[in-house]
Write a protein that holds these residues in place. Structure first.
Motif, PDB file in Angstrom:
ATOM      1  N   LEU A 138      49.360  26.257  58.040  1.00 44.78           N
ATOM      2  CA  LEU A 138      49.319  27.480  57.239  1.00 44.78           C
ATOM      3  C   LEU A 138      50.650  28.225  57.324  1.00 44.78           C
ATOM      4  O   LEU A 138      51.169  28.710  56.314  1.00 44.78           O
ATOM      5  CB  LEU A 138      48.167  28.379  57.693  1.00 44.78           C
ATOM      6  CG  LEU A 138      46.754  27.870  57.351  1.00 44.78           C
ATOM      7  CD1 LEU A 138      45.686  28.754  57.995  1.00 44.78           C
ATOM      8  CD2 LEU A 138      46.544  27.822  55.838  1.00 44.78           C
ATOM      9  N   LEU A 139      51.225  28.308  58.514  1.00 47.34           N
ATOM     10  CA  LEU A 139      52.484  29.048  58.646  1.00 47.34           C
ATOM     11  C   LEU A 139      53.632  28.331  57.936  1.00 47.34           C
ATOM     12  O   LEU A 139      54.449  28.959  57.253  1.00 47.34           O
ATOM     13  CB  LEU A 139      52.828  29.264  60.119  1.00 47.34           C
ATOM     14  CG  LEU A 139      51.962  30.292  60.853  1.00 47.34           C
ATOM     15  CD1 LEU A 139      52.380  30.404  62.326  1.00 47.34           C
ATOM     16  CD2 LEU A 139      52.076  31.658  60.197  1.00 47.34           C
ATOM     17  N   LYS A 168      58.141  38.346  58.597  1.00 42.47           N
ATOM     18  CA  LYS A 168      57.320  37.968  59.755  1.00 42.47           C
ATOM     19  C   LYS A 168      56.830  36.539  59.631  1.00 42.47           C
ATOM     20  O   LYS A 168      56.807  35.775  60.587  1.00 42.47           O
ATOM     21  CB  LYS A 168      56.071  38.876  59.827  1.00 42.47           C
ATOM     22  CG  LYS A 168      56.259  40.160  60.560  1.00 42.47           C
ATOM     23  CD  LYS A 168      55.017  41.051  60.429  1.00 42.47           C
ATOM     24  CE  LYS A 168      53.944  40.774  61.485  1.00 42.47           C
ATOM     25  NZ  LYS A 168      52.906  41.833  61.472  1.00 42.47           N
ATOM     26  N   ASN A 169      56.394  36.198  58.417  1.00 43.38           N
ATOM     27  CA  ASN A 169      55.860  34.871  58.128  1.00 43.38           C
ATOM     28  C   ASN A 169      56.927  33.797  58.403  1.00 43.38           C
ATOM     29  O   ASN A 169      56.687  32.802  59.099  1.00 43.38           O
ATOM     30  CB  ASN A 169      55.418  34.853  56.658  1.00 43.38           C
ATOM     31  CG  ASN A 169      54.612  33.635  56.239  1.00 43.38           C
ATOM     32  OD1 ASN A 169      53.950  33.650  55.224  1.00 43.38           O
ATOM     33  ND2 ASN A 169      54.678  32.568  56.995  1.00 43.38           N
ATOM     34  N   LEU A 170      58.130  34.042  57.906  1.00 43.25           N
ATOM     35  CA  LEU A 170      59.229  33.079  58.080  1.00 43.25           C
ATOM     36  C   LEU A 170      59.563  32.920  59.568  1.00 43.25           C
ATOM     37  O   LEU A 170      59.759  31.803  60.058  1.00 43.25           O
ATOM     38  CB  LEU A 170      60.454  33.551  57.298  1.00 43.25           C
ATOM     39  CG  LEU A 170      60.334  33.467  55.763  1.00 43.25           C
ATOM     40  CD1 LEU A 170      61.324  34.402  55.079  1.00 43.25           C
ATOM     41  CD2 LEU A 170      60.554  32.023  55.296  1.00 43.25           C
ATOM     42  N   ARG A 171      59.612  34.038  60.271  1.00 42.44           N
ATOM     43  CA  ARG A 171      59.967  33.980  61.694  1.00 42.44           C
ATOM     44  C   ARG A 171      58.871  33.306  62.514  1.00 42.44           C
ATOM     45  O   ARG A 171      59.149  32.513  63.411  1.00 42.44           O
ATOM     46  CB  ARG A 171      60.220  35.391  62.224  1.00 42.44           C
ATOM     47  CG  ARG A 171      61.555  35.925  61.766  1.00 42.44           C
ATOM     48  CD  ARG A 171      61.837  37.320  62.300  1.00 42.44           C
ATOM     49  NE  ARG A 171      63.188  37.714  61.901  1.00 42.44           N
ATOM     50  CZ  ARG A 171      63.576  38.977  61.709  1.00 42.44           C
ATOM     51  NH1 ARG A 171      62.725  39.978  61.914  1.00 42.44           N
ATOM     52  NH2 ARG A 171      64.824  39.238  61.352  1.00 42.44           N
ATOM     53  N   ALA A 172      57.609  33.639  62.192  1.00 42.79           N
ATOM     54  CA  ALA A 172      56.501  33.045  62.941  1.00 42.79           C
ATOM     55  C   ALA A 172      56.473  31.532  62.737  1.00 42.79           C
ATOM     56  O   ALA A 172      56.239  30.769  63.677  1.00 42.79           O
ATOM     57  CB  ALA A 172      55.180  33.668  62.500  1.00 42.79           C
ATOM     58  N   ALA A 198      49.162  34.261  56.796  1.00 43.06           N
ATOM     59  CA  ALA A 198      50.021  33.870  57.924  1.00 43.06           C
ATOM     60  C   ALA A 198      49.907  34.883  59.052  1.00 43.06           C
ATOM     61  O   ALA A 198      49.851  34.515  60.237  1.00 43.06           O
ATOM     62  CB  ALA A 198      51.466  33.745  57.450  1.00 43.06           C
ATOM     63  N   ASP A 199      49.836  36.156  58.698  1.00 43.78           N
ATOM     64  CA  ASP A 199      49.741  37.196  59.725  1.00 43.78           C
ATOM     65  C   ASP A 199      48.412  37.092  60.468  1.00 43.78           C
ATOM     66  O   ASP A 199      48.347  37.299  61.685  1.00 43.78           O
ATOM     67  CB  ASP A 199      49.881  38.577  59.066  1.00 43.78           C
ATOM     68  CG  ASP A 199      50.121  39.669  60.104  1.00 43.78           C
ATOM     69  OD1 ASP A 199      50.912  39.426  61.048  1.00 43.78           O
ATOM     70  OD2 ASP A 199      49.509  40.742  59.994  1.00 43.78           O
ATOM     71  N   ALA A 200      47.360  36.729  59.749  1.00 43.48           N
ATOM     72  CA  ALA A 200      46.050  36.564  60.394  1.00 43.48           C
ATOM     73  C   ALA A 200      46.077  35.380  61.350  1.00 43.48           C
ATOM     74  O   ALA A 200      45.465  35.418  62.422  1.00 43.48           O
ATOM     75  CB  ALA A 200      44.958  36.389  59.340  1.00 43.48           C
TER      76      ALA A 200
END
Lengths: 753, 753
Positions: free
Chosen positions: A419-420, A466-470, A396-398
């Motif tokens: 993906l997110l 970060k993943n949840l927020r993005a 997710a960060d990528a």
């Protein structure tokens, strides 16, 4: 294509690999459990097309015999070629000069070519050249499991062979995974005298034989064109035609054409990717070596996997792990963003398997595999496999990094949002709210594999946050896609809620973050009583002992401070860095770069330089004694990360690039280039100032040491001095960074005798 | 010797086992780690001597064909015999009456005998009897691993065979473990008419053939004597002689002599061991069935292992675990203390391996194997193997129990002190003092295998505390042994210190003990959404999911409350019991007895009775559908534990026995016997009072519901009423105790159709 000699022998390990051509092998368990994968995937050595054997009069060319008057091999990073020149005197007397140049085309994906030149030095010689395709070539010892060895020693079943004056073709298929692959070769020869040519093919060998005589002053040139193709779907005739067509294309270009294309492709790459390091020629060479290999691994993967070792060897069975997204994609994202997109599109192509895997594990969303080639989980040890759920946040960060770097909304709609959303769903289901309403993630393994199956690993929790927020933010801007994925406002709200309530443990007594709940209550590892030959520890101590003690294989909490820097104060970063530095043994080649990045941020610039050197020279100096199995692609990428995220201080911050450059006194100048939202930015750092130049593209907003700027053409800013409050920390005894390797290590000298 | 029919077929699973006769098999790993055992041990089916086939005229006796007019089998727990009577009408017409009685001698360890009788009912018949020894008999499907199957399908290699009129002998050896074993048989026959006898032997078969004719009213009796012997050291001729000699001894006694000896042996056993349960005939039968099997498993093990399934089947590969010491030894200790001593002497005999294992794992003292036959670790999954260090404290507790029950100081000096000291050393080295000086044991697995590799498992910490204290105390009274074991006063002090500072987590918010650090912060298991067919959970959910959630496979904290009761207040016991009751799924057959014991102590007497019923009927009703693999010896022992430690309230307290008897209204009377320090004590409990009777031996101090008494002849005391303050707890949906099984379960009825 490993750099084996043209004549095949001697070799460390012969190897030719095609991305995603693997065989299946059983994964056995003494005591099996629910969810353990039963079958693994292993990259196989496919048809070898590098071989050009030579008979000089009666004597086969072999560097182990006769007299080698000169021998040099040059990997030209600008030309994209491997050139070999040698002068060899046969045991029978005559001397010859040989030059070969090999090229694996970056522009014509199926094509490899070799230009092979010979001239006699002082007497006329008879020369017989055998140019071959060899399938199922014998490999060195492959380990003790008889079942695995049986599968991998001879992985290909012959389907077809053809030899005529135009080309030689071999078509094979893998026995278990059912992949078909074809290899074809053709030859152009220039020689002054009479020659005879013979072609032949059998199941596992195709051979082109050329015999001629040369006088001193005369010269022979043979160009060998090779084409590969594979498919899990297309038929044998279709594959045959595909490689024949690719060969025709290569022949149309000719050797000079292929060389010119290769050079043009690389010129454009280096224009946007080159990193210059004045003051450390070793690191300078290493970072370019690294970027070249990252390009090779990623540029033409085209929706296939980027394995941990690229396609340079059979290590880790050719699998990809989290380090592709976390360490290899950053340099790729900022230099060849389309290749980064393709790597993520490959992950996206495996989403059905990840959704299925999550369901099978009783989870929501997607659970991507810890190690894989095709997308199926191949990990045979769940505490350091399935439990390492952070890979989902790493992916997710990528995605977030790529979207930030490109603003590519088509990708966001087609790939990124899926993906997110599915990874966010995983976290929401994997964690839970406790009695106090905090969100906890229990029973997972973070990056540090010397601590496994723990509660509230800080790295995992912050990356999940970060993943949840993005995900919550992206679905807001893509309502149609949110509908398609059935994301209700309540669901997105539950992601934000989980992120806001994320439990991040902190040890007030020590003033540091424990890597996970209870970590700082564990017994310290007794480094004093750990002899140097007991590293890597996992080969000398049982997991239970490593897991329960304070010893860290690789940056974990420190990586969290790099990738989730906003969650820590500057003071916490310094204290945490020093606390973990004293127990991090770097038994993983992934660690040094992160320690370099955070040492630089905290202000230990010399230490950062030492870690930079270690990550850069991992393979050029074979620091872990296993480069034979393939390059450490993530460690190579670490050279870029350490320079650009470390000394350059590159971070993503509020939708723009942020830099906090500063270089150690041991360096004179650092210059790097970034492609960002259609612009090409060049950053030049000296000890006093940083110069930002907009080489092309629209203006970009940036931060320089927290200052807000718009980069329109050139911006020059002074560099504030930063000094850490704590003394430079020590590493565990004997585990200090390998630092500046000013001389060639002993064993290299031994080998060259 | 499994209860297969004389004629061999039909069978569920044929089986004949000799204690500690095992074969080696490889333990494979998809990803191996340091300290993983590479070889396992598997109990093998040895030479079958039960077979007596019969040809009636032309027709083989087979209950699947012809007409079975009657068929009954009786296991006589007083006589120690299995008797079978049947009337069978052959498909060809004639009917016969058959009776066979089989006896595995408790007095002559090598001997088994069968008395086989035949009479025709209404017509003269020709009878051919084939009495056999069969090695490597074919077994049903053994699983998919080809390597294991290959080893176990034909585990014996023939060394010798002999057939003469006196005896038939087969000698074999195992292929990998190199154990030699011999089986011999001889026959005595009485028949009125003419007979022919023939004997023969080949590698894997010995056959005695008797042919005769019988008229109605005439009767044939065949007595078959069988002797077994095995050794890892003695030669083939020595073993041959050994079984021949054992046969001679059996023949000297004759069938009637063997039967009489068996009865006398069992009479003495029952005099000191019988438990009477008025009001529940099913439990009454079950507890005697249990005691008989515990006796069979333990009485003549004689410094060999007592496996989890005794010698009743191949389940768990014939391994022993912690449950031998924890659950099987209590009834054995208080009824046949010498057998308990022998079981512990077996553990002692494996001490060199346990010391070696600890050293290999980087630990001090001894690390006993989680599962084994010969003493080597055979566990292929370390989180539920190596990490379950509590087995060492379980062994120490069994030593302490035995010493308390016997005062056997010779045992203490020769065996006990070594076991206590080396296990105490393990704990001292495994744990560590934290920043606050508390002693912590991190990274271990307690009894509950749905929670693994945790910090400060309360059961482990409390049992380690007992172990450390018991060792410190014993070395004080045995200074010479302390010197021999190099225990300094400082070392003993460090044990007491660790014990005193033992960290026992407690959750103030809930007022309960978490099973381990952080347990009560875990997500609750969603029992509502767990369908009944998903039990046992480990077959349907991955370990990571089970480990991180609040779900308990088997009593863990609740077992700590039984075995370390002093560490809990009465209120804590009640709150803890109710808390864990709601999440304990009993996917282990070990659990019900502990829940019975603590339900009784807390005052839920009906619930205790239900758990008692479950543990008692585990095998008689095949509650887990796997009795085919062998009896659940610990669950059977649980019938005794639930009655004696549960309703009798038996505990060790300050060097004497303590009782807190109370029985539920569903029972009329409970009576049990205990051997204790040379005395035989009988305890009779009704709802109103308890009567303690000193049957023989010196007076003993006891506690009755906390009152201090000296038992000289008979003591009668009223029973105080106790009522729990919390309502009776519920179990997870569908996991309530199987309780009173008043009717035969459906599947039994199905089978008998």
């Amino acid at each position: 294509m490993r750099g084996n000699l043209d004549e095949g022998e001697p070799h460390g390990l012969p190897g030719t690999y095609l991305n995603s051509v693997y065989e299946l092998r059983p994964l056995p368990y003494a005591e099996a459990g629910y969810g353990y994968p039963e079958t693994g995937e292993t990259l196989i050595n496919i048809t070898n097309s590098k071989i050009i054997r030579l008979l000089v009069d009666d004597e086969p060319l072999d560097v182990r015999f006769g007299r080698l008057d000169s021998h040099e091999r040059v990997l030209d990073l600008r030309a994209g070629t491997l050139t070999r020149t040698m002068t060899w005197c046969s045991p029978a007397g005559p001397s010859i000069r040989m030059a070969s140049t090999r090229l694996v085309s970056l522009t014509q994906r199926s094509i490899m070519a070799i230009c092979y030149q010979l001239e006699p030095i002082d007497s006329e010689v008879q020369l017989v050249i055998q140019s071959e395709l060899v399938a199922n070539e014998p490999l060195p010892f492959l380990g003790t499991d008889p079942r695995t060895a049986a599968i991998l020693e001879s992985p290909l079943r012959a389907l077809e062979n053809l030899a005529n004056s135009d080309r030689i073709v071999l078509v094979h298929e893998t026995k278990g995974s059912g992949l078909r692959l074809a290899a074809a070769m053709s030859h152009e020869v220039e020689t002054p005298g009479k020659k005879t040519v013979d072609v032949e093919a059998q199941d596992d060998i195709g051979r082109y034989t050329l015999a001629t005589r040369l006088k001193p002053g005369e010269r022979l040139q043979l160009v060998k064109y090779v084409a590969y193709g594979w498919s899990s779907h297309r038929s044998r005739p279709a594959l045959h035609d595909q490689v024949a067509a690719a060969l025709a294309g290569a022949e149309l270009n000719g050797w000079d054409g292929l060389v010119a294309e290769q050079r043009a492709y690389l010129d454009e790459f280096w224009r946007g990717a080159d990193v210059e390091v004045d003051g450390d020629p070793e690191v300078q060479q290493a970072v370019r070596f690294a970027l070249f290999h990252i390009l090779q691994a990623g540029a033409r993967a085209e929706r296939r996997v980027i394995p941990a070792k690229g396609l340079t060897g059979p290590g880790y069975d050719g699998h990809t792990f989290w380090d592709s997204e976390t360490f290899v994609l950053p340099p790729l994202t900022y230099s060849v963003p389309d290749a980064a997109a393709d790597a993520l599109r490959w992950r996206y192509s495996t989403l059905p398997q990840a959704l299925e895997r999550a369901k099978y594990l009783g989870l929501k969303g997607a659970a991507f595999p810890w190690r894989t080639i095709s997308g199926g989980e191949c990990s045979g040890y769940w505490p350091a496999g399935t439990a390492a759920f952070h890979i989902n946040a790493d992916i997710a960060d990528a995605v977030h990094r790529y979207l930030d770097a490109t603003g590519d909304m088509e990708f966001a709609r087609e790939v990124g949002v899926d993906l997110l959303v599915h990874t966010a769903r995983l976290w929401r289901g994997l964690g839970h709210h406790d009695l106090d309403g905090m969100f906890r993630i229990h029973g997972v393994t973070g990056p540090d594999e010397y601590t496994a199956v723990v509660d509230n690993n800080v790295y995992t929790n912050l990356m999940a946050q970060k993943n949840l927020r993005a995900a919550a933010q992206l679905v807001l801007s893509l309502p149609d896609e949110a509908d398609r994925l059935e994301v209700s406002p309540e669901e997105a709200a539950s992601w934000r809620d989980a992120a806001d309530k994320m439990h991040i443990p902190f040890d007030e007594r020590l003033g540091v973050h424990p890597q996970n709940d209870g970590f700082t209550d564990g017994a310290p590892w007794d480094f004093r009583r750990t002899p140097g030959e007991h590293y890597p520890l996992l080969l000398h101590y049982p997991y239970f002992d490593l897991y329960r003690k304070q010893v860290v294989k690789q940056a974990d909490l420190v990586l969290a401070m790099h990738l989730c820097g906003e969650a820590f104060t500057a003071e916490e970063k310094e204290r945490n860095f020093c606390y973990y530095e004293a127990m991090t043994v770097r038994d993983s080649s992934l660690s040094a770069q992160t320690q370099a990045v955070m040492a630089a941020e905290v202000g230990y610039l010399d230490l950062a330089h030492e870690y930079l050197t270690e990550t850069s020279l991992m393979d050029l100096r074979d620091l872990e004694h296993n480069t034979r199995d393939g390059l450490h692609l993530a460690s190579l990428a670490g050279a870029w990360n350490a320079l650009v995220a470390g000394f350059g201080g590159l971070r993503r911050r509020g939708g723009r690039l942020s830099f906090t450059p500063q270089i150690p006194e041991t360096l004179v100048r650092l210059e790097f280039r970034l492609r960002y939202r259609g612009s090409l930015i060049k950053v030049t750092v000296t000890s006093q100032e940083a110069v930002y130049e907009l080489v092309e593209g629209p203006p970009q907003k940036i931060f320089h040491h927290g200052e807000d700027h718009v980069l329109r053409d050139t911006l020059t800013r002074p560099i504030p001095k930063r000094t850490p409050t704590l003394p430079r920390p020590d590493q565990p005894a004997g585990r200090n960074p390998l630092g500046r390797l000013l001389q060639v290590p002993e064993r290299y000298r031994t080998q060259s005798r």
